[in-house]
Design a protein around this motif. Sequence first.
Motif, PDB file in Angstrom:
ATOM      1  N   GLY A   1       0.852  -1.183   0.000  1.00  0.00           N
ATOM      2  CA  GLY A   1       0.000   0.000   0.000  1.00  0.00           C
ATOM      3  C   GLY A   1       0.882   1.225   0.000  1.00  0.00           C
ATOM      4  N   GLU A   2       0.763   2.018   1.042  1.00  0.00           N
ATOM      5  CA  GLU A   2       1.584   3.232   1.157  1.00  0.00           C
ATOM      6  C   GLU A   2       2.721   3.026   2.136  1.00  0.00           C
ATOM      7  OE1 GLU A   2       1.091   6.590  -0.537  1.00  0.00           O
ATOM      8  OE2 GLU A   2       0.560   4.819  -1.738  1.00  0.00           O
ATOM      9  N   THR A   3       2.968   1.763   2.507  1.00  0.00           N
ATOM     10  CA  THR A   3       4.011   1.487   3.502  1.00  0.00           C
ATOM     11  C   THR A   3       5.169   0.693   2.916  1.00  0.00           C
ATOM     12  OG1 THR A   3       2.262   1.404   5.173  1.00  0.00           O
ATOM     13  CG2 THR A   3       4.431   0.545   5.803  1.00  0.00           C
ATOM     14  N   PRO A   4       6.342   1.344   2.760  1.00  0.00           N
ATOM     15  CA  PRO A   4       7.518   0.606   2.299  1.00  0.00           C
ATOM     16  C   PRO A   4       8.129  -0.203   3.447  1.00  0.00           C
ATOM     17  CG  PRO A   4       7.963   2.989   2.399  1.00  0.00           C
ATOM     18  CD  PRO A   4       6.622   2.756   3.023  1.00  0.00           C
ATOM     19  N   THR A   5       8.494  -1.436   3.178  1.00  0.00           N
ATOM     20  CA  THR A   5       9.096  -2.276   4.216  1.00  0.00           C
ATOM     21  C   THR A   5      10.285  -3.047   3.640  1.00  0.00           C
ATOM     22  OG1 THR A   5       7.640  -4.119   3.656  1.00  0.00           O
ATOM     23  CG2 THR A   5       6.913  -2.674   5.441  1.00  0.00           C
ATOM     24  N   ILE A   6      11.166  -3.495   4.550  1.00  0.00           N
ATOM     25  CA  ILE A   6      12.256  -4.398   4.176  1.00  0.00           C
ATOM     26  C   ILE A   6      11.980  -5.706   4.903  1.00  0.00           C
ATOM     27  CG2 ILE A   6      14.733  -4.818   4.141  1.00  0.00           C
ATOM     28  CD1 ILE A   6      14.407  -2.323   2.698  1.00  0.00           C
ATOM     29  N   ILE A   7      11.760  -6.772   4.125  1.00  0.00           N
ATOM     30  CA  ILE A   7      11.395  -8.078   4.683  1.00  0.00           C
ATOM     31  C   ILE A   7      12.622  -8.990   4.762  1.00  0.00           C
ATOM     32  CG2 ILE A   7       9.920 -10.114   4.394  1.00  0.00           C
ATOM     33  CD1 ILE A   7       8.199  -7.756   4.752  1.00  0.00           C
ATOM     34  N   ARG A   8      12.757  -9.697   5.880  1.00  0.00           N
ATOM     35  CA  ARG A   8      13.827 -10.690   6.055  1.00  0.00           C
ATOM     36  C   ARG A   8      13.349 -12.028   5.494  1.00  0.00           C
ATOM     37  NH1 ARG A   8      17.744  -9.979   9.972  1.00  0.00           N
ATOM     38  NH2 ARG A   8      17.499 -12.165  10.563  1.00  0.00           N
ATOM     39  N   LEU A   9      14.078 -12.573   4.532  1.00  0.00           N
ATOM     40  CA  LEU A   9      13.710 -13.853   3.938  1.00  0.00           C
ATOM     41  C   LEU A   9      14.496 -14.993   4.586  1.00  0.00           C
ATOM     42  CD1 LEU A   9      13.557 -12.793   0.163  1.00  0.00           C
ATOM     43  CD2 LEU A   9      11.752 -12.749   1.891  1.00  0.00           C
ATOM     44  N   PRO A  10      13.948 -16.225   4.567  1.00  0.00           N
ATOM     45  CA  PRO A  10      14.621 -17.362   5.215  1.00  0.00           C
ATOM     46  C   PRO A  10      15.757 -17.922   4.364  1.00  0.00           C
ATOM     47  CG  PRO A  10      12.568 -18.072   4.257  1.00  0.00           C
ATOM     48  CD  PRO A  10      12.626 -16.589   4.048  1.00  0.00           C
ATOM     49  N   GLN A  11      16.714 -17.060   4.036  1.00  0.00           N
ATOM     50  CA  GLN A  11      17.816 -17.478   3.169  1.00  0.00           C
ATOM     51  C   GLN A  11      19.081 -16.727   3.586  1.00  0.00           C
ATOM     52  OE1 GLN A  11      16.980 -16.691  -0.977  1.00  0.00           O
ATOM     53  NE2 GLN A  11      19.133 -16.984  -1.545  1.00  0.00           N
ATOM     54  N   VAL A  12      20.143 -17.467   3.839  1.00  0.00           N
ATOM     55  CA  VAL A  12      21.404 -16.830   4.246  1.00  0.00           C
ATOM     56  C   VAL A  12      21.963 -16.028   3.078  1.00  0.00           C
ATOM     57  CG1 VAL A  12      23.775 -17.223   4.994  1.00  0.00           C
ATOM     58  CG2 VAL A  12      21.924 -18.619   5.942  1.00  0.00           C
ATOM     59  N   ASP A  13      22.354 -14.782   3.347  1.00  0.00           N
ATOM     60  CA  ASP A  13      22.917 -13.908   2.317  1.00  0.00           C
ATOM     61  C   ASP A  13      24.435 -13.906   2.394  1.00  0.00           C
ATOM     62  OD1 ASP A  13      23.279 -11.756   0.431  1.00  0.00           O
ATOM     63  OD2 ASP A  13      23.406 -10.372   2.132  1.00  0.00           O
ATOM     64  N   PHE A  14      24.969 -13.604   3.577  1.00  0.00           N
ATOM     65  CA  PHE A  14      26.420 -13.505   3.748  1.00  0.00           C
ATOM     66  C   PHE A  14      26.806 -13.942   5.157  1.00  0.00           C
ATOM     67  CE2 PHE A  14      30.295 -11.159   4.908  1.00  0.00           C
ATOM     68  CZ  PHE A  14      31.120 -11.509   3.850  1.00  0.00           C
ATOM     69  N   VAL A  15      27.822 -14.802   5.260  1.00  0.00           N
ATOM     70  CA  VAL A  15      28.323 -15.245   6.559  1.00  0.00           C
ATOM     71  C   VAL A  15      29.608 -14.476   6.864  1.00  0.00           C
ATOM     72  CG1 VAL A  15      29.170 -17.176   7.922  1.00  0.00           C
ATOM     73  CG2 VAL A  15      27.295 -17.519   6.296  1.00  0.00           C
ATOM     74  N   ASP A  16      29.496 -13.567   7.826  1.00  0.00           N
ATOM     75  CA  ASP A  16      30.603 -12.666   8.150  1.00  0.00           C
ATOM     76  C   ASP A  16      31.554 -13.319   9.153  1.00  0.00           C
ATOM     77  OD1 ASP A  16      31.989 -10.202   8.076  1.00  0.00           O
ATOM     78  OD2 ASP A  16      31.061  -9.635   9.979  1.00  0.00           O
ATOM     79  N   ASP A  17      32.274 -14.325   8.695  1.00  0.00           N
ATOM     80  CA  ASP A  17      33.184 -15.043   9.579  1.00  0.00           C
ATOM     81  C   ASP A  17      34.421 -15.485   8.803  1.00  0.00           C
ATOM     82  OD1 ASP A  17      33.772 -16.033  12.168  1.00  0.00           O
ATOM     83  OD2 ASP A  17      33.262 -18.063  11.537  1.00  0.00           O
ATOM     84  N   GLY A  18      35.546 -15.635   9.482  1.00  0.00           N
ATOM     85  CA  GLY A  18      36.774 -16.070   8.823  1.00  0.00           C
ATOM     86  C   GLY A  18      37.170 -15.098   7.719  1.00  0.00           C
ATOM     87  N   PRO A  19      37.476 -15.627   6.516  1.00  0.00           N
ATOM     88  CA  PRO A  19      37.860 -14.725   5.409  1.00  0.00           C
ATOM     89  C   PRO A  19      36.764 -13.730   5.075  1.00  0.00           C
ATOM     90  CG  PRO A  19      37.673 -17.033   4.667  1.00  0.00           C
ATOM     91  CD  PRO A  19      37.565 -17.047   6.158  1.00  0.00           C
ATOM     92  N   GLY A  20      35.509 -14.117   5.377  1.00  0.00           N
ATOM     93  CA  GLY A  20      34.385 -13.212   5.127  1.00  0.00           C
ATOM     94  C   GLY A  20      34.519 -11.893   5.870  1.00  0.00           C
ATOM     95  N   LYS A  21      35.196 -11.903   7.014  1.00  0.00           N
ATOM     96  CA  LYS A  21      35.343 -10.650   7.772  1.00  0.00           C
ATOM     97  C   LYS A  21      36.235  -9.660   7.029  1.00  0.00           C
ATOM     98  CE  LYS A  21      34.183 -12.147  12.421  1.00  0.00           C
ATOM     99  NZ  LYS A  21      34.306 -11.826  13.841  1.00  0.00           N
ATOM    100  N   ALA A  22      37.321 -10.156   6.420  1.00  0.00           N
ATOM    101  CA  ALA A  22      38.199  -9.257   5.647  1.00  0.00           C
ATOM    102  C   ALA A  22      37.444  -8.738   4.425  1.00  0.00           C
ATOM    103  CB  ALA A  22      39.460  -9.996   5.220  1.00  0.00           C
TER     104      ALA A  22
END
Lengths: 339, 339
Positions: free
Chosen positions: A228-249
Amino acid sequence: MCLDFTRRTVAACLFVALSFAPLSALAQSDPQPDPLPSWNEGTTKAAILNFVAEAVREGGPDFVPVPERIATFDNDGTLWSEQPVYFQAEFAFDRVRALAPQHPEWATEEPFRTILTGDRSALANLGGDAFVDLLAATHAGMTVADFQGEVRRWLATARHPRFDRPYDELIYQPMLELLAHLRANGFKTYIVSGGGLDFIRTYAEATYGIPPEQVIGSTVVTEFRLEGETPTIIRLPQVDFVDDGPGKAVAIQRVIGRRPVFAAGNSDGDLQMLQWTTMRAAPAFGLIVHHTDAVREWAYDNPSVIGHLQEALKQAPERGWTVVDMKTDWKVIYPFEMK
Amino acid sequence: MCLDFTRRTVAACLFVALSFAPLSALAQSDPQPDPLPSWNEGTTKAAILNFVAEAVREGGPDFVPVPERIATFDNDGTLWSEQPVYFQAEFAFDRVRALAPQHPEWATEEPFRTILTGDRSALANLGGDAFVDLLAATHAGMTVADFQGEVRRWLATARHPRFDRPYDELIYQPMLELLAHLRANGFKTYIVSGGGLDFIRTYAEATYGIPPEQVIGSTVVTEFRLEGETPTIIRLPQVDFVDDGPGKAVAIQRVIGRRPVFAAGNSDGDLQMLQWTTMRAAPAFGLIVHHTDAVREWAYDNPSVIGHLQEALKQAPERGWTVVDMKTDWKVIYPFEMK
């Protein structure tokens, strides 16, 4: 502020300057207060204070220009405790218990069945599929704002099994002082965590003084929707990025675009962040929090799941990383010990 | 600065305050200088100045606390020109020409063959596969640092076909003034572009005063590698995230974690960023740069590829977005016109 030449600011500066002129005169005779009062004197504290002092000493060989003063901190086990399980996992388990009445099928479905039995030893053995199922059931299918509302409610009510206190009270007083000391010296402090971005952001500003735009974490795929007139950001049940190990660099380069000059972690998941930060000619500081205090916190560095610290500890001497011995370097662990 | 109670700062404040006290006295009789001198007087300029004035007026109904003063700007067509093709595409074409001697096979392989013929009309018709092949050949297989070195060399030598000037001189003087005015009023200015993150970061700080950590853009997958004692981040020939359309709202939430209160764009690729920023109760400002000046820049809003502006322009009245008419609102387009 004082370099902003508007009438109002100059007036304000004049007022402030005059008001504190006597105070400043006093300060000349007084010694500077210790910026790290919860750290015992020793090589660890001296190394930290010396690095910061040299980083801000203009004309010195290890001077770091203000824009380059980027400091990155792991969260679980570095800024707050992570035992007996990551606090975000406790949140997920509590969410399962809260949602169970609407999911009778969970009484037989894993990992929900095990979680509902409350068998902690069994929980430690839940596999990767369990993680994804748990993520979908407790961390997705809602807007970011609604998810953060759930986290806030949980932090306000849940209590840690060992200390019987809210989880956000199990933060490390010495690290709060380190964050403040770095910021007082022009450093921009970031969290770079394997934990969930939206989870950490709900309390990082109030708890650590770290604003949302300075939190880097693991993410799920999100989607913009105009309802409607309400913009939202929805969290989906899917991993996007794992910020660990080499991922942190990788995430540090993607989000900040500068190499940090200071990095602190406590596990092998922080190894590449420490390497990326310190393995170069420019001045840089690597810090490892070693959990050595079984009495006041926990003593561990080689468990099956949480806080595995072997390779980073092994490389510390050759890389010149400073290792915090919690038991001997820290006067207190948690802020509540000071009350 | 003046609120930092250290001896040194207070002394500095006192000095600065005293030095500029006469200047401030003068200012009382002088009118404030126009912060947007390259904008013609009119409803557009008035709307911008009024929004900023109200955002900083403490106690006012539209006051915005400093941490919430987030302003996001599209880049191509909003901060610099984007015709006859996106400048980053020109960079890619020039890279192909430079690398051609080592790739004799490109004489017959598309899209390289067409690029090497220099047929601009044919270039406009290259499809999505061509984009990926071009990305792989010109934007990947090297470290982020090496890639940015290539971009720097290109910006220092390449010249725009119509204006015969370096591409980073084709920036909009009125937008530079707007960025500066927002920053002078406590706003944090971000670029949120469909263009490449590492490409924009090479010149954004020097050109727009926007540091790397305030640039959000499209990304390729990157990988951390420790080569001997040298840690590097390698760009792989694989698209990671396309920061356009709904992706802009998603990326703003992921990177900044706050909804902007000011957003500026020039195409339908900025529609969701404008919606995410302005469709709420809190005070917010949406700006659309409409390319209406065929003489000094370009006039377009419905081309096949670049700068398609139909839906955002249609929604502007109902959403209360301010539309810049380049031809009538801007006294000058580029900084070099003022020399």
